[in-house]
Design a protein around this motif. Structure first.
Motif, mmCIF file in Angstrom:
data_model
loop_
_atom_site.group_PDB
_atom_site.id
_atom_site.type_symbol
_atom_site.label_atom_id
_atom_site.label_comp_id
_atom_site.label_asym_id
_atom_site.label_seq_id
_atom_site.Cartn_x
_atom_site.Cartn_y
_atom_site.Cartn_z
ATOM 1 N N ILE A 96 0.861 -1.181 0.000
ATOM 2 C CA ILE A 96 0.000 0.000 0.000
ATOM 3 C C ILE A 96 0.894 1.226 0.000
ATOM 4 O O ILE A 96 1.780 1.362 0.846
ATOM 5 C CB ILE A 96 -0.927 0.020 1.237
ATOM 6 C CG1 ILE A 96 -1.883 -1.171 1.217
ATOM 7 C CG2 ILE A 96 -1.713 1.335 1.280
ATOM 8 C CD1 ILE A 96 -2.779 -1.254 2.439
ATOM 9 N N ASP A 97 0.671 2.108 -0.955
ATOM 10 C CA ASP A 97 1.396 3.373 -1.023
ATOM 11 C C ASP A 97 0.386 4.499 -0.823
ATOM 12 O O ASP A 97 -0.349 4.858 -1.749
ATOM 13 C CB ASP A 97 2.111 3.519 -2.363
ATOM 14 C CG ASP A 97 3.009 4.764 -2.412
ATOM 15 O OD1 ASP A 97 2.883 5.624 -1.528
ATOM 16 O OD2 ASP A 97 3.837 4.872 -3.342
ATOM 17 N N GLU A 98 0.339 5.050 0.386
ATOM 18 C CA GLU A 98 -0.620 6.103 0.698
ATOM 19 C C GLU A 98 -0.249 7.428 0.028
ATOM 20 O O GLU A 98 -1.054 8.360 0.025
ATOM 21 C CB GLU A 98 -0.724 6.279 2.212
ATOM 22 C CG GLU A 98 -1.323 5.052 2.904
ATOM 23 C CD GLU A 98 -1.474 5.235 4.395
ATOM 24 O OE1 GLU A 98 -0.774 6.092 4.968
ATOM 25 O OE2 GLU A 98 -2.298 4.504 4.999
ATOM 26 N N ASN A 99 0.949 7.511 -0.536
ATOM 27 C CA ASN A 99 1.359 8.710 -1.263
ATOM 28 C C ASN A 99 0.636 8.827 -2.605
ATOM 29 O O ASN A 99 0.397 9.928 -3.097
ATOM 30 C CB ASN A 99 2.869 8.692 -1.504
ATOM 31 C CG ASN A 99 3.652 8.607 -0.214
ATOM 32 O OD1 ASN A 99 3.907 9.595 0.445
ATOM 33 N ND2 ASN A 99 4.037 7.386 0.173
ATOM 34 N N THR A 100 0.307 7.682 -3.179
ATOM 35 C CA THR A 100 -0.344 7.667 -4.496
ATOM 36 C C THR A 100 -1.726 7.030 -4.461
ATOM 37 O O THR A 100 -2.484 7.139 -5.425
ATOM 38 C CB THR A 100 0.521 6.878 -5.501
ATOM 39 O OG1 THR A 100 0.631 5.513 -5.053
ATOM 40 C CG2 THR A 100 1.907 7.482 -5.622
ATOM 41 N N GLY A 101 -2.036 6.326 -3.363
ATOM 42 C CA GLY A 101 -3.307 5.607 -3.268
ATOM 43 C C GLY A 101 -3.275 4.245 -3.913
ATOM 44 O O GLY A 101 -4.289 3.547 -3.976
ATOM 45 N N TYR A 113 6.781 -1.311 -9.712
ATOM 46 C CA TYR A 113 6.189 -0.067 -9.190
ATOM 47 C C TYR A 113 7.214 0.722 -8.376
ATOM 48 O O TYR A 113 7.357 1.934 -8.538
ATOM 49 C CB TYR A 113 4.972 -0.402 -8.335
ATOM 50 C CG TYR A 113 4.369 0.799 -7.632
ATOM 51 C CD1 TYR A 113 3.411 1.582 -8.259
ATOM 52 C CD2 TYR A 113 4.775 1.142 -6.341
ATOM 53 C CE1 TYR A 113 2.861 2.688 -7.624
ATOM 54 C CE2 TYR A 113 4.241 2.248 -5.706
ATOM 55 C CZ TYR A 113 3.274 3.016 -6.345
ATOM 56 O OH TYR A 113 2.752 4.119 -5.700
ATOM 57 N N LEU A 114 7.934 0.031 -7.502
ATOM 58 C CA LEU A 114 8.915 0.701 -6.643
ATOM 59 C C LEU A 114 10.014 1.367 -7.460
ATOM 60 O O LEU A 114 10.397 2.516 -7.204
ATOM 61 C CB LEU A 114 9.525 -0.303 -5.661
ATOM 62 C CG LEU A 114 8.591 -0.842 -4.576
ATOM 63 C CD1 LEU A 114 9.262 -1.973 -3.811
ATOM 64 C CD2 LEU A 114 8.170 0.268 -3.617
ATOM 65 N N PHE A 115 10.529 0.660 -8.466
ATOM 66 C CA PHE A 115 11.590 1.246 -9.296
ATOM 67 C C PHE A 115 11.044 2.373 -10.174
ATOM 68 O O PHE A 115 11.766 3.342 -10.459
ATOM 69 C CB PHE A 115 12.272 0.174 -10.138
ATOM 70 C CG PHE A 115 13.320 -0.591 -9.383
ATOM 71 C CD1 PHE A 115 14.567 -0.031 -9.124
ATOM 72 C CD2 PHE A 115 13.052 -1.865 -8.899
ATOM 73 C CE1 PHE A 115 15.537 -0.733 -8.412
ATOM 74 C CE2 PHE A 115 14.017 -2.567 -8.186
ATOM 75 C CZ PHE A 115 15.258 -2.002 -7.940
ATOM 76 N N ALA A 116 9.800 2.269 -10.587
ATOM 77 C CA ALA A 116 9.202 3.326 -11.412
ATOM 78 C C ALA A 116 9.022 4.620 -10.622
ATOM 79 O O ALA A 116 9.213 5.719 -11.153
ATOM 80 C CB ALA A 116 7.860 2.859 -11.970
ATOM 81 N N HIS A 117 8.676 4.478 -9.331
ATOM 82 C CA HIS A 117 8.350 5.657 -8.523
ATOM 83 C C HIS A 117 9.491 6.140 -7.627
ATOM 84 O O HIS A 117 9.561 7.335 -7.314
ATOM 85 C CB HIS A 117 7.125 5.369 -7.656
ATOM 86 C CG HIS A 117 5.832 5.338 -8.408
ATOM 87 N ND1 HIS A 117 5.445 4.260 -9.172
ATOM 88 C CD2 HIS A 117 4.852 6.267 -8.544
ATOM 89 C CE1 HIS A 117 4.266 4.510 -9.724
ATOM 90 N NE2 HIS A 117 3.886 5.722 -9.364
ATOM 91 N N TYR A 118 10.382 5.223 -7.210
ATOM 92 C CA TYR A 118 11.344 5.579 -6.172
ATOM 93 C C TYR A 118 12.798 5.279 -6.542
ATOM 94 O O TYR A 118 13.643 5.147 -5.668
ATOM 95 C CB TYR A 118 10.965 4.894 -4.847
ATOM 96 C CG TYR A 118 9.580 5.315 -4.388
ATOM 97 C CD1 TYR A 118 9.330 6.634 -4.019
ATOM 98 C CD2 TYR A 118 8.528 4.404 -4.362
ATOM 99 C CE1 TYR A 118 8.067 7.040 -3.617
ATOM 100 C CE2 TYR A 118 7.262 4.801 -3.963
ATOM 101 C CZ TYR A 118 7.033 6.124 -3.595
ATOM 102 O OH TYR A 118 5.776 6.537 -3.202
ATOM 103 N N GLY A 122 14.012 5.231 -12.875
ATOM 104 C CA GLY A 122 12.600 5.013 -13.160
ATOM 105 C C GLY A 122 12.278 3.715 -13.863
ATOM 106 O O GLY A 122 11.170 3.531 -14.371
ATOM 107 N N SER A 123 13.244 2.790 -13.905
ATOM 108 C CA SER A 123 13.008 1.502 -14.556
ATOM 109 C C SER A 123 13.624 0.380 -13.726
ATOM 110 O O SER A 123 14.555 0.597 -12.959
ATOM 111 C CB SER A 123 13.602 1.484 -15.966
ATOM 112 O OG SER A 123 15.003 1.719 -15.920
#
Length: 270
Positions: A96-101, A113-118, A122-123
């Motif tokens: 759950i990522d409450e930063n993006t919902g 998802y983690l590599f795309a956002h954090y 971004g890959s």
């Protein structure tokens, strides 16, 4: 099952945990000194022996991200019932990522998802892409769970855990995925269904590599300037970098040695 408070049993468990690390070829050791930590903590429903959860924790270490672990072992109820309601089934890992919902099932989807956002690029790096043509968990990953005798896969005493409930404040565990001593503590937290904030403290440079009080450096140890380890040394860890390190704000307890931490957990939450 070996008793971790018995010297012989503790040594056996430590050896098994070290074998798990070797089977994973050191994954979960190194990470970026300057993580892109989100404002709100990431929440991960998982359990220690799950090979799919391990893949996600290894990625978290690479990104050096902190997250709130909600241990959801088999037969458990403290977080597992909550997981069923949120995810529609008792499947881990669940992020759950409450930063993006966003709410995500499936280890590879979470990793991407983690590599795309954090991550800065971004890959997803090739070593964190799908491990096999089957179920995303390689044979070595599954063997790593077996090497630790599947500890952390099942709640130790679910009725007592459920009656005890969640700690008023989550515990804080500082360490990194590949450390066999950190693994022993995570296994016990999983069995007891005790929620905690997992502070990833990845090794950031060659000088960070070592064990049993020794590092691969000449002269005084110097962490990377501006890195996460330097900030920890100047802050919460008071000039001493040793893992695992547990903080329990519920009892104002601070402990370093894995054996002492496990004894404390047994006494306080067992």
């Amino acid at each position: 099952m070996f008793n971790s408070n018995n010297d012989f049993g503790y040594k056996i468990k430590s050896l098994q945990a070290a074998t798990s690390m070797l089977l994973r070829a050191g994954r979960g050791n190194m990470g970026t000194p300057t993580p892109l930590q989100p404002k709100k903590s990431l929440i991960l429903y998982e359990h220690e022996a799950c090979p799919y959860s391990r893949r996600v924790r290894e990625a978290m270490t690479q990104l050096n991200l902190d997250f709130e672990s909600r241990p959801s072992p088999h037969k458990g109820h403290v977080y597992r019932d909550e997981l069923k309601q949120l995810a529609g089934k008792a499947q881990v890992p669940f992020l759950i990522d409450e930063n993006t919902g966003d709410q995500i099932l499936d280890s590879q989807a979470i990793i991407d998802y983690l590599f795309a956002h954090y991550s800065k690029k971004g890959s997803t790096p090739s070593k964190f892409q799908k491990e096999s043509d089957g179920d995303n968990a390689s044979i070595s990953n599954k063997l790593a769970s077996v090497a630790s005798m599947m500890r952390g896969v099942k709640a130790d005493h679910p009725k007592m855990n459920e009656a005890r409930g969640k700690p008023e404040q989550p515990l804080h565990l500082y360490g990194f995925e590949a450390s066999p001593f950190c693994r022993l503590v995570r296994e016990r937290l999983s069995e007891l269904e005790v929620g905690y904030v997992n502070h990833s403290v990845a090794r950031e440079q060659i000088q960070d590599i070592g064990g049993f009080g020794f590092r691969l450096n000449i002269g005084d140890y110097q962490p990377i300037k501006g890195g996460k380890r330097e900030r920890l040394m100047k802050g919460v860890m008071s000039e001493k970098l040793q893992f695992p390190f547990l903080l329990d704000p519920n009892t104002d307890t601070q402990l370093y040695e894995s054996k002492d931490i496990i004894a404390y957990l047994n006494q306080t939450y067992g």
